[in-house]
Design an enzyme around this catalytic site. Sequence first.
Site, short mmCIF file in Angstrom:
data_model
loop_
_atom_site.label_atom_id
_atom_site.label_comp_id
_atom_site.label_asym_id
_atom_site.label_seq_id
_atom_site.Cartn_x
_atom_site.Cartn_y
_atom_site.Cartn_z
N ARG A 29 11.02 5.24 -1.43
CA ARG A 29 10.48 6.16 -0.43
C ARG A 29 11.36 6.06 0.81
O ARG A 29 11.71 4.96 1.24
CB ARG A 29 9.05 5.75 -0.09
CG ARG A 29 8.34 6.73 0.81
CD ARG A 29 7.00 6.19 1.25
NE ARG A 29 7.12 5.50 2.51
CZ ARG A 29 6.10 5.26 3.33
NH1 ARG A 29 4.88 5.63 3.00
NH2 ARG A 29 6.28 4.62 4.46
N TYR A 63 5.82 7.45 12.35
CA TYR A 63 5.20 6.77 11.24
C TYR A 63 6.24 6.25 10.24
O TYR A 63 7.20 6.95 9.93
CB TYR A 63 4.25 7.72 10.51
CG TYR A 63 3.95 7.21 9.16
CD1 TYR A 63 3.05 6.17 9.00
CD2 TYR A 63 4.64 7.67 8.05
CE1 TYR A 63 2.83 5.62 7.77
CE2 TYR A 63 4.42 7.13 6.81
CZ TYR A 63 3.52 6.10 6.68
OH TYR A 63 3.31 5.54 5.47
N ASP A 101 6.90 10.44 2.63
CA ASP A 101 5.50 10.50 3.06
C ASP A 101 5.40 11.32 4.34
O ASP A 101 5.96 10.94 5.37
CB ASP A 101 5.01 9.06 3.29
CG ASP A 101 3.51 8.98 3.50
OD1 ASP A 101 2.86 10.03 3.65
OD2 ASP A 101 2.98 7.85 3.53
N HIS A 103 2.51 11.98 5.78
CA HIS A 103 1.40 11.34 6.50
C HIS A 103 0.49 12.35 7.21
O HIS A 103 0.16 12.20 8.39
CB HIS A 103 1.93 10.29 7.49
CG HIS A 103 1.18 9.01 7.41
ND1 HIS A 103 0.34 8.57 8.40
CD2 HIS A 103 1.11 8.08 6.43
CE1 HIS A 103 -0.19 7.41 8.04
NE2 HIS A 103 0.25 7.10 6.84
N GLU A 126 4.49 13.35 -0.08
CA GLU A 126 3.15 12.73 -0.02
C GLU A 126 2.34 13.21 1.17
O GLU A 126 2.88 13.37 2.27
CB GLU A 126 3.37 11.22 0.06
CG GLU A 126 2.11 10.39 0.21
CD GLU A 126 2.45 8.90 0.22
OE1 GLU A 126 3.43 8.50 -0.46
OE2 GLU A 126 1.76 8.15 0.90
N GLU A 143 -4.39 8.55 -0.85
CA GLU A 143 -4.60 7.16 -0.40
C GLU A 143 -5.85 7.01 0.46
O GLU A 143 -6.40 5.91 0.53
CB GLU A 143 -3.36 6.62 0.32
CG GLU A 143 -3.06 7.30 1.65
CD GLU A 143 -1.79 6.77 2.31
OE1 GLU A 143 -0.78 6.61 1.61
OE2 GLU A 143 -1.83 6.52 3.52
N ARG A 179 -3.07 9.50 -5.72
CA ARG A 179 -2.69 8.18 -5.18
C ARG A 179 -3.86 7.27 -4.84
O ARG A 179 -3.72 6.31 -4.08
CB ARG A 179 -1.76 8.37 -3.98
CG ARG A 179 -0.47 9.09 -4.34
CD ARG A 179 0.59 8.99 -3.27
NE ARG A 179 0.96 7.63 -2.99
CZ ARG A 179 0.55 6.93 -1.93
NH1 ARG A 179 -0.24 7.48 -1.03
NH2 ARG A 179 0.93 5.69 -1.77
N GLU A 218 3.13 2.26 -5.82
CA GLU A 218 3.75 1.83 -4.56
C GLU A 218 3.73 0.31 -4.49
O GLU A 218 2.75 -0.33 -4.87
CB GLU A 218 2.98 2.42 -3.37
CG GLU A 218 3.58 2.06 -2.02
CD GLU A 218 2.77 2.65 -0.86
OE1 GLU A 218 1.58 2.96 -1.05
OE2 GLU A 218 3.34 2.77 0.24
N TRP A 276 -2.70 11.15 12.30
CA TRP A 276 -1.72 10.07 12.21
C TRP A 276 -1.28 9.91 10.78
O TRP A 276 -2.09 9.97 9.86
CB TRP A 276 -2.30 8.74 12.71
CG TRP A 276 -1.27 7.67 12.56
CD1 TRP A 276 -0.12 7.53 13.29
CD2 TRP A 276 -1.25 6.62 11.59
NE1 TRP A 276 0.60 6.47 12.83
CE2 TRP A 276 -0.07 5.89 11.77
CE3 TRP A 276 -2.13 6.24 10.56
CZ2 TRP A 276 0.29 4.80 10.99
CZ3 TRP A 276 -1.79 5.16 9.78
CH2 TRP A 276 -0.59 4.43 10.01
C1 CS2 Z 1 1.10 4.67 3.84
C2 CS2 Z 1 0.32 3.49 4.31
O1 CS2 Z 1 1.89 3.37 2.09
C3 CS2 Z 1 1.64 4.51 2.46
O2 CS2 Z 1 1.83 5.49 1.79
O3 CS2 Z 1 0.62 5.91 4.08
O4 CS2 Z 1 1.24 2.59 4.85
C4 CS2 Z 1 -0.80 3.74 5.31
O5 CS2 Z 1 -0.31 4.20 6.51
C5 CS2 Z 1 -1.55 2.46 5.50
O6 CS2 Z 1 -1.95 1.97 4.27
C6 CS2 Z 1 -2.75 2.65 6.42
O7 CS2 Z 1 -3.52 1.52 6.41
MG MG Z 2 1.10 7.27 2.51
#
Ligand code: CS2
Ligand code: MG
Length: 417
Positions: free
Chosen positions: A162, A174, A225, A227, A251, A277, A298, A354, A417
């Site tokens: 990634r 991020y 990602d 996010h 993602e 996630e 995910r 991941e 976020w």
């Molecule tokens: C992220 C995470 O791994 C990922 O794909 O989006 O790092 C996420 O930000 C954290 O798990 C939040 O706790």
């Molecule tokens: Mg993520």
Amino acid sequence: MTTIKSTHINTSSRGVNIVNARVIVTCPGRNFVTLKIETADGLTGVGDATLNGRELAVAAYLTEHVVPMLIGRDATRIEDIWQFLYKGAYWRRGPVTMTAIAAVDTALWDIKGKIAGLPVYQLLGGRSREGVTVYGHANAPDVESVLSEIASYVDLGYRAVRVQTGIPGLESTYGVGGDKMFYEPADAALPTENIWSTEHYLTHVPKMFAEVRAEFGPTLRLLHDVHHRLTPLEAARLGRSLEPYALTWMEDPVPAELQEGFRLIRQHTTTPIAVGEVFNSIWDCQELITSQLIDYIRTTVVHAGGITHLRRIFDLAALYHVRSGSHGATDLSPVCMAAALHVDIAIPNFGLQEYMRHTPETDEVFPHGYWFEGGYLHPSEEPGLGVDIDEEKAARYPYRPASLPVNRLQDGTMHSW
Ligand code: CS2
Ligand code: MG
């Protein structure tokens, strides 16, 4: 009328009855919440209950509301206990409830494996593959330095990476951490603030992937990602601009409360989409899966109701050509990772896992038998999950408040976020 004899709580002293359950909160570099269940026979099982930034809510939910209901129950009745905690709460779903249920469920699968003398993946149908393909995180402030980060993952044997970089014009963003291998977003007791600009981002990302592809050729699997930061149309534009670089997935392109929103992205791009996630249940992804609006789901063990419920989600996904891509950030403990690997190795529709490495302190607190080799993780062959918590070591690392950051637009508006 016949009376149904109640067998769900065994008052006899059968060895499989739960006699003890405790919640352990520890912070070996970051906070983890773990549930440990014990049977009369002295077997123990562990479940991850970590919900990043809201750890103590789950700890209290378990200690105050769940543990007293577990004592005396037959630990082998995994499905019944799952249904009891889900339907019995009345207030269904949500991250806190589902993380608590997941912890119980995971610990019970661990115990069942130990009773059977088999690794949990054998109870799920056995191996469907030789190893679990994982992706690592290459992140750096700029494109030049991210290229060498990717190269170091390739040297370690990773087949999928990634890629995140800083965005020119933005101070921080991020996925770009100080410590590369152990990136941790919950970096302060109270939330820090990032500033976001979609315009800067959309200009930068395609240029970055052009350089990455040129450097590493066509076969390295690349992921990114977003996010949850775009609107569906912006995500469609990003997906289209990334098509020449053949990403494995884009993602969380948009916040996913509105599942219908993905239809618009889908209509405009062939870049595959991964999401899930922050999902807690099959109901969060039902529309996305059954309308074939995504390619990878995910969800993972700890936040989606444990092995029992995750398996249900993945089985639904399999019907619609959707593959798994379980979340595996550092805030999911080695207990979750161990459990995820047993699911990953067994299901027919595995996609990717991941894998963000834990710090040596975390690995010491959670001794585990899974291992990495040549781009694959391998589940432990020990009975159960093959992971434990060393309570003495855990006690050396008391809880420290830690929050995830927030995100604002340049004019100050709160953003995802
Ligand atoms: C992220 C995470 O791994 C990922 O794909 O989006 O790092 C996420 O930000 C954290 O798990 C939040 O706790
Ligand atoms: Mg993520």
